[in-house]
Scaffold this motif. Structure first.
Motif, PDB file in Angstrom:
ATOM      1  N   GLU A  14      -2.628   5.322  -0.041  1.00 21.47           N
ATOM      2  CA  GLU A  14      -3.768   5.032  -0.177  1.00 21.47           C
ATOM      3  C   GLU A  14      -4.223   3.955  -1.357  1.00 21.47           C
ATOM      4  OE1 GLU A  14      -7.146   7.283   1.978  1.00 21.47           O
ATOM      5  OE2 GLU A  14      -5.672   9.093   1.510  1.00 21.47           O
ATOM      6  N   ASN A  15      -3.627   3.723  -2.311  1.00 21.87           N
ATOM      7  CA  ASN A  15      -3.796   2.774  -3.223  1.00 21.87           C
ATOM      8  C   ASN A  15      -2.933   1.588  -3.108  1.00 21.87           C
ATOM      9  OD1 ASN A  15      -5.220   4.606  -4.910  1.00 21.87           O
ATOM     10  ND2 ASN A  15      -3.315   5.383  -5.686  1.00 21.87           N
ATOM     11  N   GLY A  49     -13.083   2.718  -2.987  1.00 16.55           N
ATOM     12  CA  GLY A  49     -12.305   2.516  -4.172  1.00 16.55           C
ATOM     13  C   GLY A  49     -12.807   1.855  -5.460  1.00 16.55           C
ATOM     14  N   TRP A 109      -5.940  -1.949  -6.803  1.00 18.11           N
ATOM     15  CA  TRP A 109      -6.816  -0.988  -6.271  1.00 18.11           C
ATOM     16  C   TRP A 109      -6.634   0.623  -6.149  1.00 18.11           C
ATOM     17  CZ3 TRP A 109     -11.677  -2.990  -5.593  1.00 18.11           C
ATOM     18  CH2 TRP A 109     -12.480  -2.098  -4.769  1.00 18.11           C
ATOM     19  N   GLN A 132       0.831  -1.181  -0.055  1.00 21.52           N
ATOM     20  CA  GLN A 132      -0.099   0.027  -0.110  1.00 21.52           C
ATOM     21  C   GLN A 132       0.954   1.299  -0.040  1.00 21.52           C
ATOM     22  OE1 GLN A 132      -2.722  -1.866   3.362  1.00 21.52           O
ATOM     23  NE2 GLN A 132      -3.596   0.002   2.698  1.00 21.52           N
ATOM     24  N   LYS A 160     -17.770   3.097  -7.082  1.00 21.47           N
ATOM     25  CA  LYS A 160     -16.942   2.792  -5.795  1.00 21.47           C
ATOM     26  C   LYS A 160     -17.399   1.709  -4.936  1.00 21.47           C
ATOM     27  CE  LYS A 160     -15.958   7.700  -5.586  1.00 21.47           C
ATOM     28  NZ  LYS A 160     -15.647   8.885  -4.815  1.00 21.47           N
ATOM     29  N   THR A 206      -8.058   4.231  -4.531  1.00 25.69           N
ATOM     30  CA  THR A 206      -9.165   4.643  -3.634  1.00 25.69           C
ATOM     31  C   THR A 206      -9.510   6.029  -3.944  1.00 25.69           C
ATOM     32  OG1 THR A 206      -7.307   5.815  -2.272  1.00 25.69           O
ATOM     33  CG2 THR A 206      -7.492   3.337  -1.718  1.00 25.69           C
ATOM     34  N   LYS A 207     -10.359   6.408  -2.915  1.00 30.22           N
ATOM     35  CA  LYS A 207     -11.132   7.697  -3.175  1.00 30.22           C
ATOM     36  C   LYS A 207      -9.881   8.992  -3.277  1.00 30.22           C
ATOM     37  CE  LYS A 207     -12.206   8.465   1.622  1.00 30.22           C
ATOM     38  NZ  LYS A 207     -13.619   8.537   2.578  1.00 30.22           N
ATOM     39  N   TRP A 210      -9.011  -1.228   2.158  1.00 26.75           N
ATOM     40  CA  TRP A 210      -7.995  -0.399   1.867  1.00 26.75           C
ATOM     41  C   TRP A 210      -8.835   1.230   1.570  1.00 26.75           C
ATOM     42  CZ3 TRP A 210      -8.635  -4.500  -1.630  1.00 26.75           C
ATOM     43  CH2 TRP A 210      -7.921  -5.644  -1.129  1.00 26.75           C
ATOM     44  N   GLY A 211      -9.851   1.014   1.909  1.00 32.85           N
ATOM     45  CA  GLY A 211     -10.718   2.402   1.883  1.00 32.85           C
ATOM     46  C   GLY A 211     -11.719   2.234   0.420  1.00 32.85           C
TER      47      GLY A 211
END
Length: 469
Positions: free
Chosen positions: A148-149, A214, A194, A145, A206, A196-197, A211-212
């Motif tokens: 945040e991706n 996304g 992946w 990670q 989404k 994320t936002k 991981w959030g």
């Protein structure tokens, strides 16, 4: 069967993982726009491959994905999501865009006489599978990670470039659109599993993940959809040459890291369709579709024949002059078949000889031009018409040029003058408009009017066809 394997860079004898059965995956469309005829060259080749394998006696299961999320405007995980870009362009939702262009894609499939895959799976149906694969890759140390991706770590592999035999700098030349550096990556060749936002706030689709909120990267979908429907071992994976890097390279990396063993043995890639300006692509603005060819008066099957006259591993140059010549050749071929009678009985020895010649041509790395030569040789040969007709029917199971359907329509048109044909076509369009307006009484009345004039209408999957009563 012998095919050129991109992974080994040589023509190999094809030996499936399970005797007699073939598990095949073909990369499907990103449904943000119409497929252009360059895209469709690859699908025609894949269709011929499936039908050749069946002709030779294999039981084939084919899986195709539909990319409706996650494919960015650069193949190297940068730029805007193509689906979001399409939705903005047409002021629709992403799912509306996806459905419209998926339907349009398979309309082209029908027009080009391509067989539907046994499984067609949109990426948005497989979010749990994507999340599971990413979790396993993280657990095994193949992913990390950052920002945040979630990224795949290509430095963990002994040979990330196994499919291409080229270095990273050389390969980047082939990636579509400009490549911007992602500072979150440990290695330039790492790719996103992946998003994320934090990546795209305006992303319409989404999902919750460990991981959030996304959505998946493009490359993960084909690995997961292939494994979901074909299991841990796949025989053939197909696509255009521009899929070799990074898409198929990344598929091999993540799939074999996830499974812990080799995944797919044979990789088949179709070369570009080009014109005098170079490779055809959507990014150039206006582009040629099957519908555009139809509007210009071309039969879609003339384009299929055009594609079959060249080997799939060579660039194919398109021009209207060449397509005009192929259209004339198709019409002549159909006329010759229309002239065949039912005279005689099928000569089993002659039938077997030509059937083998045709199969041998296709088994030689899909030599479709040689297979067509067998067809022309047969029509010129001193062989009775019954044997010729039986063989043409058999050959067209693979070629799918609708040779006898077109011949029957040609015979039905005989004796009908141009003014009458124009009248019939106008009535067909009027009936189509009535059905669209749900005026079924008027539509039935038009059918009855034409029947009274000696014309029978037939509603088929390919559209309305007519013939003399």
């Amino acid at each position: 069967m012998r095919i050129y394997n991109t992974r080994s860079r040589m023509v190999e004898e094809f030996v499936p993982h399970t005797e007699g059965k073939v598990k095949m995956y073909t990369c499907g469309p990103t449904v943000y726009h119409f497929a252009h005829i360059g895209n469709l060259r690859s699908y025609i080749c894949e269709d011929i491959l499936v039908k050749t394998l069946r002709y030779l006696g294999y039981d084939v299961t084919r899986v195709m994905n539909i990319t409706d999320v996650g494919h960015l405007s650069s193949d190297a995980d940068t730029g805007e999501d193509k689906m979001v870009k399409g939705a903005k362009r047409e002021h629709k939702t992403v799912m509306e865009i996806a459905q419209y262009y998926t339907d349009a894609f398979f309309d082209d499939f029908k027009k080009l006489k391509m067989a539907m895959p046994e499984v067609v799976e949109p990426a948005t149906h497989c979010i749990p599978e994507f999340i599971h694969m990413i979790e396993v890759l993280l657990e095994k140390g193949y992913a990390y990670q950052a920002g945040e991706n979630v990224y795949f770590d290509t430095s963990k592999l002994n040979d990330y470039y196994v499919l291409s035999n080229m270095n990273e700098k050389e390969l980047m030349v082939g990636v579509r659109d400009d490549v911007d550096e992602d500072t979150n990556k440990k290695n330039r060749s790492d790719f996103v599993l992946w998003f994320t936002k934090s990546k795209f706030e305006d992303q319409e689709l989404k999902w919750d993940s460990p991981w959030g909120v996304g959505y998946p990267g493009w490359h993960i979908e084909c690995s997961c959809i292939g494994i979901k429907h074909l299991g841990e071992y796949m025989d053939i994976h197909c696509g255009g040459v521009d899929n070799i890097f990074p898409h198929h390279t990344n598929e091999i990396a993540q799939s074999e890291a996830f499974l812990g063993h080799p995944w797919c043995k044979y990789w088949l890639h179709v070369h570009h369709l080009v014109d005098k300006n170079g490779k055809m692509s959507k990014s150039a603005g206006e582009f040629l579709t099957v519908s555009v060819l139809e509007e210009k008066g071309y039969d879609p099957l003339a384009y299929r024949l055009f594609a079959l006259q060249s080997h799939y591993r060579k660039p194919l140059e398109f021009s209207y002059e060449v397509l005009d010549n192929v259209s004339q050749a198709y019409e002549k071929l159909v006329r010759r078949i229309a002239d065949l009678t039912d005279d005689g009985e099928v000569d089993s020895e002659v039938y077997a000889g030509y059937e083998k010649r045709f199969g041998d041509a296709l088994a030689d790395d899909l030599n479709t031009s040689m297979a067509l030569t067998v067809v022309y040789d047969l029509l010129k040969a001193d062989v009775n018409d019954a044997t010729k007709k039986a063989l043409i029917v058999r050959f067209d199971e693979v070629l799918s040029l609708d040779l006898f359907g077109a011949a029957e329509r040609l015979k039905a048109d005989a004796g009908v003058d141009e003014e009458t044909k124009k009248h019939i076509l106008e009535k067909i369009e009027e009936r189509k408009a009535a059905k669209k307006a749900k005026d079924f009484a008027r539509a039935d009345a038009i059918r009855a009017e034409l029947l009274a004039e000696g014309i029978i209408l037939e509603d088929t999957r390919e559209g309305v066809k007519w013939k003399k009563a």
